[in-house]
Design an enzyme around this catalytic site. Structure first.
Site, PDB file in Angstrom:
ATOM      1  N   HIS A 105       0.944  -1.357  -0.042  1.00 39.45           N
ATOM      2  CA  HIS A 105      -0.008   0.057   0.153  1.00 39.45           C
ATOM      3  C   HIS A 105       0.899   1.090  -0.081  1.00 39.45           C
ATOM      4  O   HIS A 105       0.214   2.324   0.017  1.00 39.45           O
ATOM      5  CB  HIS A 105      -0.960   0.056   1.215  1.00 39.45           C
TER       6      HIS A 105
HETATM    7  C1  UD1 Z   1      -2.087   5.513   5.765  1.00 42.25           C
HETATM    8  C2  UD1 Z   1      -1.032   6.132   6.380  1.00 42.25           C
HETATM    9  C3  UD1 Z   1       0.100   4.858   6.307  1.00 42.25           C
HETATM   10  C4  UD1 Z   1      -0.300   3.501   6.782  1.00 42.25           C
HETATM   11  C5  UD1 Z   1      -1.587   3.126   6.252  1.00 42.25           C
HETATM   12  C6  UD1 Z   1      -1.986   1.821   6.761  1.00 42.25           C
HETATM   13  C7  UD1 Z   1      -0.615   8.328   6.308  1.00 42.25           C
HETATM   14  C8  UD1 Z   1       0.136   9.385   5.719  1.00 42.25           C
HETATM   15  N1  UD1 Z   1      -0.726   7.040   5.577  1.00 42.25           N
HETATM   16  O1  UD1 Z   1      -2.103   5.003   4.470  1.00 42.25           O
HETATM   17  O2  UD1 Z   1       1.254   5.282   6.803  1.00 42.25           O
HETATM   18  O3  UD1 Z   1       0.818   2.670   6.471  1.00 42.25           O
HETATM   19  O4  UD1 Z   1      -2.383   3.983   6.504  1.00 42.25           O
HETATM   20  O5  UD1 Z   1      -2.922   1.131   6.111  1.00 42.25           O
HETATM   21  O6  UD1 Z   1      -1.233   8.480   7.345  1.00 42.25           O
HETATM   22  N2  UD1 Z   1      -9.343   4.365   1.805  1.00 42.25           N
HETATM   23  C9  UD1 Z   1     -10.589   3.674   1.648  1.00 42.25           C
HETATM   24  N3  UD1 Z   1     -11.024   3.495   2.741  1.00 42.25           N
HETATM   25  C10 UD1 Z   1     -10.759   3.569   4.025  1.00 42.25           C
HETATM   26  C11 UD1 Z   1      -9.260   4.123   4.095  1.00 42.25           C
HETATM   27  C12 UD1 Z   1      -8.742   4.766   3.007  1.00 42.25           C
HETATM   28  O7  UD1 Z   1     -11.366   3.514   0.633  1.00 42.25           O
HETATM   29  O8  UD1 Z   1     -11.269   3.356   5.107  1.00 42.25           O
HETATM   30  C13 UD1 Z   1      -8.897   4.860   0.401  1.00 42.25           C
HETATM   31  C14 UD1 Z   1      -9.205   6.234   0.081  1.00 42.25           C
HETATM   32  O9  UD1 Z   1      -9.311   6.181  -1.518  1.00 42.25           O
HETATM   33  C15 UD1 Z   1      -7.962   6.986   0.551  1.00 42.25           C
HETATM   34  C16 UD1 Z   1      -6.621   5.904   0.174  1.00 42.25           C
HETATM   35  O10 UD1 Z   1      -7.193   4.741   0.636  1.00 42.25           O
HETATM   36  O11 UD1 Z   1      -7.686   8.047  -0.335  1.00 42.25           O
HETATM   37  C17 UD1 Z   1      -5.436   6.108   1.174  1.00 42.25           C
HETATM   38  O12 UD1 Z   1      -5.823   6.363   2.460  1.00 42.25           O
HETATM   39  P1  UD1 Z   1      -4.992   7.202   3.533  1.00 42.25           P
HETATM   40  O13 UD1 Z   1      -5.514   7.074   4.862  1.00 42.25           O
HETATM   41  O14 UD1 Z   1      -4.839   8.624   2.731  1.00 42.25           O
HETATM   42  O15 UD1 Z   1      -3.674   6.521   3.173  1.00 42.25           O
HETATM   43  P2  UD1 Z   1      -3.257   5.296   3.258  1.00 42.25           P
HETATM   44  O16 UD1 Z   1      -2.505   4.783   2.044  1.00 42.25           O
HETATM   45  O17 UD1 Z   1      -4.479   4.293   3.647  1.00 42.25           O
HETATM   46  N1  UDP Z   2      -3.159  -6.254   8.644  1.00 38.66           N
HETATM   47  C1  UDP Z   2      -4.385  -6.964   8.854  1.00 38.66           C
HETATM   48  N2  UDP Z   2      -5.144  -7.296   7.745  1.00 38.66           N
HETATM   49  C2  UDP Z   2      -4.796  -7.263   6.570  1.00 38.66           C
HETATM   50  C3  UDP Z   2      -3.533  -6.426   6.598  1.00 38.66           C
HETATM   51  C4  UDP Z   2      -2.819  -6.101   7.512  1.00 38.66           C
HETATM   52  O1  UDP Z   2      -4.948  -7.025  10.053  1.00 38.66           O
HETATM   53  O2  UDP Z   2      -5.267  -7.305   5.667  1.00 38.66           O
HETATM   54  C5  UDP Z   2      -2.660  -5.889   9.814  1.00 38.66           C
HETATM   55  C6  UDP Z   2      -1.284  -6.384  10.130  1.00 38.66           C
HETATM   56  O3  UDP Z   2      -0.936  -7.780  10.817  1.00 38.66           O
HETATM   57  C7  UDP Z   2      -0.515  -5.549  11.060  1.00 38.66           C
HETATM   58  C8  UDP Z   2      -1.148  -3.912  10.560  1.00 38.66           C
HETATM   59  O4  UDP Z   2      -2.388  -4.398   9.777  1.00 38.66           O
HETATM   60  O5  UDP Z   2      -0.769  -5.439  12.363  1.00 38.66           O
HETATM   61  C9  UDP Z   2      -0.275  -3.120   9.668  1.00 38.66           C
HETATM   62  O6  UDP Z   2      -0.978  -2.207   9.121  1.00 38.66           O
HETATM   63  P1  UDP Z   2      -0.581  -1.773   7.718  1.00 38.66           P
HETATM   64  O7  UDP Z   2       0.182  -2.575   6.947  1.00 38.66           O
HETATM   65  O8  UDP Z   2      -1.922  -1.140   7.017  1.00 38.66           O
HETATM   66  O9  UDP Z   2       0.302  -0.353   7.907  1.00 38.66           O
HETATM   67  P2  UDP Z   2       1.880  -0.120   8.519  1.00 38.66           P
HETATM   68  O10 UDP Z   2       1.985  -0.931   9.476  1.00 38.66           O
HETATM   69  O11 UDP Z   2       2.461  -0.283   7.062  1.00 38.66           O
HETATM   70  O12 UDP Z   2       1.768   1.305   8.797  1.00 38.66           O
END
Ligand code: UD1
Ligand code: UDP
Length: 369
Positions: A211
Site C-alpha cells: 500500500h
Molecule cells: C495510511 C498511512 C500509512 C499507513 C496506512 C496503513 C498516512 C500518511 N498514511 O495510508 O502510513 O501505513 O494508512 O494502512 O497517514 N481508503 C478507503 N477506505 C478507508 C481508508 C482509505 O477506501 O477506510 C482509500 C481512499 O481512497 C484513500 C486511500 O485509501 O484516499 C488512502 O488512504 P489514506 O488514509 O490517505 O492513506 P493510506 O494509504 O491508507
Molecule cells: N493487517 C490486517 N489485515 C490485513 C493487512 C494487515 O490485520 O489485511 C494488520 C497487520 O497484521 C498489522 C497491521 O495491519 O498488524 C499493519 O497495518 P498496515 O500494513 O496497514 O500499516 P503499516 O504497518 O504499514 O503502517
C-alpha cells in the site's frame, strides 16, 4: 473519585494504530482506580474492514469521540483532523495524550496538543527510514520533535533521537506494543477458519500486502512488482488481501486483466485474527507494510520487504526481514531462494515480550509534570 484520576486520551486513526492502542487501553483499564481513558478515533480509516473489524477482533472499546475526517490530500486530511481535534482537546483537557505510529492522525493531534501545552507521549518514537519522500517519515520527525515523552520500540530508536538532540530524560525504551497484541491474540487466531475458506494448506502459499504510495501510485513500479509476484505465483500460490488504495490503483492503471493471468488470489483486507492466522502459516510474506515486518520477525516467517529502506532495521539484523527494493529480478531470486530453505524460527527481541503497554503506562505515570 474521577476528578483525581489521571485523564489519558488515546488517539487512533488508521489500521496500524488499532493493534498498538488495544493493549494500552486494556492496561489503563486495569489501573482504573487511578487512570481514566478517553478514546478518540480521527476517522482517517473508516471502511468496516479497515477500522470496525479491529475493534471487534481486539476488544477495543467503542471510541468516545469520532472525528470522522475521512480521506483527502495530506494537507486536507491533516488540517481536518487538527480543526476537529482542537475543540475536543480543549473541552476534555486531558493530562496526557497518547499517539502511536506514524500516520497523519499521529502528527496532526501532536501538533494541536503542542500549541495548547497538553502533554503528548509518542509510542513507536525514534524510528527513521531517512527517506523524506515517505509521508510517514515527515510525520515521525514532526511528532518526535514536539512530544514530551518518546517511547521507543527498539534501541535504534533511542540512538536516532539522541543524535537529533532530544534530551535523554524524555526518551524511554519500552519495547514493541504491537507484539503485546500478537501474543495475546495468537491462540484465538488459531481458531480462525481462513485457511479452509481460502482452500489453502499451511506453508504452501505466500502472502502479499502492498500500500505504500511509492510502490502502488507509480504505474511502472507497481507493474514491475506485480510481474515479479506473477512469476513467483507460478511456484507458490499467493494470497493478496488488498488495501483500498491499491485496489483503486489496479483499476486506475487497468491492471486487472494482467492479474487474472497469475496464481494470485485478491481478497478483501482481512480482520486481525484472520490475517494473523493467514501469514503465520505462510511460506513467506512479501510486503511494504511497517507492522508486518515486525510481526513476521516474531513468528519466524520470512519477510521480503519490497522497499528501498526500512525504519525497522532491527527486523533485518535480528529478525527474518530482507530489504529487496522493487526490481523484478531481485524479488524473484530471493523468493525462489527462500523456497529452497527450511522453514524459519521465531525470534525473541529485547522487550518484544508482550509487556510493552505496562512499561508505557509506567513511563507516563512516572514522568514529572
Ligand atoms: C495510511 C498511512 C500509512 C499507513 C496506512 C496503513 C498516512 C500518511 N498514511 O495510508 O502510513 O501505513 O494508512 O494502512 O497517514 N481508503 C478507503 N477506505 C478507508 C481508508 C482509505 O477506501 O477506510 C482509500 C481512499 O481512497 C484513500 C486511500 O485509501 O484516499 C488512502 O488512504 P489514506 O488514509 O490517505 O492513506 P493510506 O494509504 O491508507
Ligand atoms: N493487517 C490486517 N489485515 C490485513 C493487512 C494487515 O490485520 O489485511 C494488520 C497487520 O497484521 C498489522 C497491521 O495491519 O498488524 C499493519 O497495518 P498496515 O500494513 O496497514 O500499516 P503499516 O504497518 O504499514 O503502517
Amino acid at each position: 473519585m474521577a476528578e483525581n484520576k489521571l485523564k489519558i486520551m488515546c488517539i487512533v486513526g488508521a489500521r496500524p494504530n488499532f493493534m498498538k492502542i488495544a493493549p494500552i487501553m486494556s492496561e489503563i483499564k486495569k489501573r482504573s482506580d487511578k487512570l481514566n481513558a478517553i478514546l478518540v478515533h480521527t476517522g482517517q480509516h473508516y471502511d468496516e474492514l479497515m477500522s470496525d473489524a479491529f475493534f471487534a477482533d481486539l476488544e477495543i472499546p467503542k471510541p468516545d469521540i469520532n472525528l470522522a475526517v475521512g480521506s483527502g490530500s495530506h494537507a486536507e486530511q491533516t488540517a481536518k483532523i487538527m480543526l476537529a481535534f482542537e475543540s475536543v482537546v480543549l473541552e476534555q483537557r486531558p493530562d496526557w495524550v497518547i499517539v502511536v505510529g506514524d500516520v497523519n492522525s499521529t502528527m496532526a493531534c501532536t501538533l494541536v496538543c503542542s500549541k495548547l501545552a497538553i502533554k503528548v507521549a509518542h509510542v513507536e518514537a525514534g524510528l527513521r527510514s531517512f527517506d523524506h519522500s515517505m509521508p510517514e517519515e515527515i510525520n515521525r520527525l514532526v511528532t518526535d520533535v514536539l512530544v514530551d515523552l518518546l517511547l521507543t520500540p527498539s534501541r535504534d530508536g533511542d540512538t536516532n533521537l539522541l543524535r537529533e538532540g532530544v534530551s535523554p530524560e524524555k526518551i524511554k525504551f519500552v519495547g514493541n506494543v504491537m507484539i503485546d497484541t500478537l501474543y495475546k491474540y495468537l491462540p484465538k487466531a488459531r481458531t480462525s477458519k481462513i485457511l479452509n475458506t481460502l482452500n489453502i494448506i499451511p506453508f504452501n502459499y505466500g502472502v502479499v500486502t502492498l500500500h505504500r504510495p511509492s510502490n502502488v501510485d507509480d504505474k511502472k513500479v507497481f507493474q514491475g512488482i506485480l510481474e515479479a509476484l506473477g512469476t513467483i505465483s507460478g511456484k507458490l500460490p499467493l494470497i493478496f488481501p488488498i488495501h483500498p488504495r491499491t485496489r483503486e490503483r489496479i483499476k486506475q492503471f487497468k491492471l486487472d486483466r494482467k492479474m487474472a493471468n497469475y496464481n494470485i488470489k485478491l481478497i478483501e483486507p482481512l480482520g486481525y485474527l484472520d490475517f494473523l492466522q493467514l501469514y503465520s502459516n505462510s511460506r513467506m510474506v512479501l510486503t511494504d507494510s511497517g507492522g508486518v515486518q515486525e510481526e513476521t520477525t516474531v513468528l519466524g516467517i520470512p519477510c521480503l520487504t519490497l522497499r528501498e529502506n526500512t525504519e525497522r532495521p532491527i527486523t533485518i539484523k535480528q529478525g527474518t526481514n530482507r530489504l529487496l527494493g522493487t526490481k523484478r529480478k531481485k524479488i524473484e531470486q530471493e523468493a525462489f531462494s527462500i523456497l529452497n530453505q527450511p522453514i524459519g524460527e521465531a525470534k525473541k527481541l529485547e522487550f518484544w515480550d508482550g509487556r510493552a503497554a505496562e512499561r508505557i503506562i509506567d513511563a507516563i505515570i512516572s514522568t514529572k509534570n
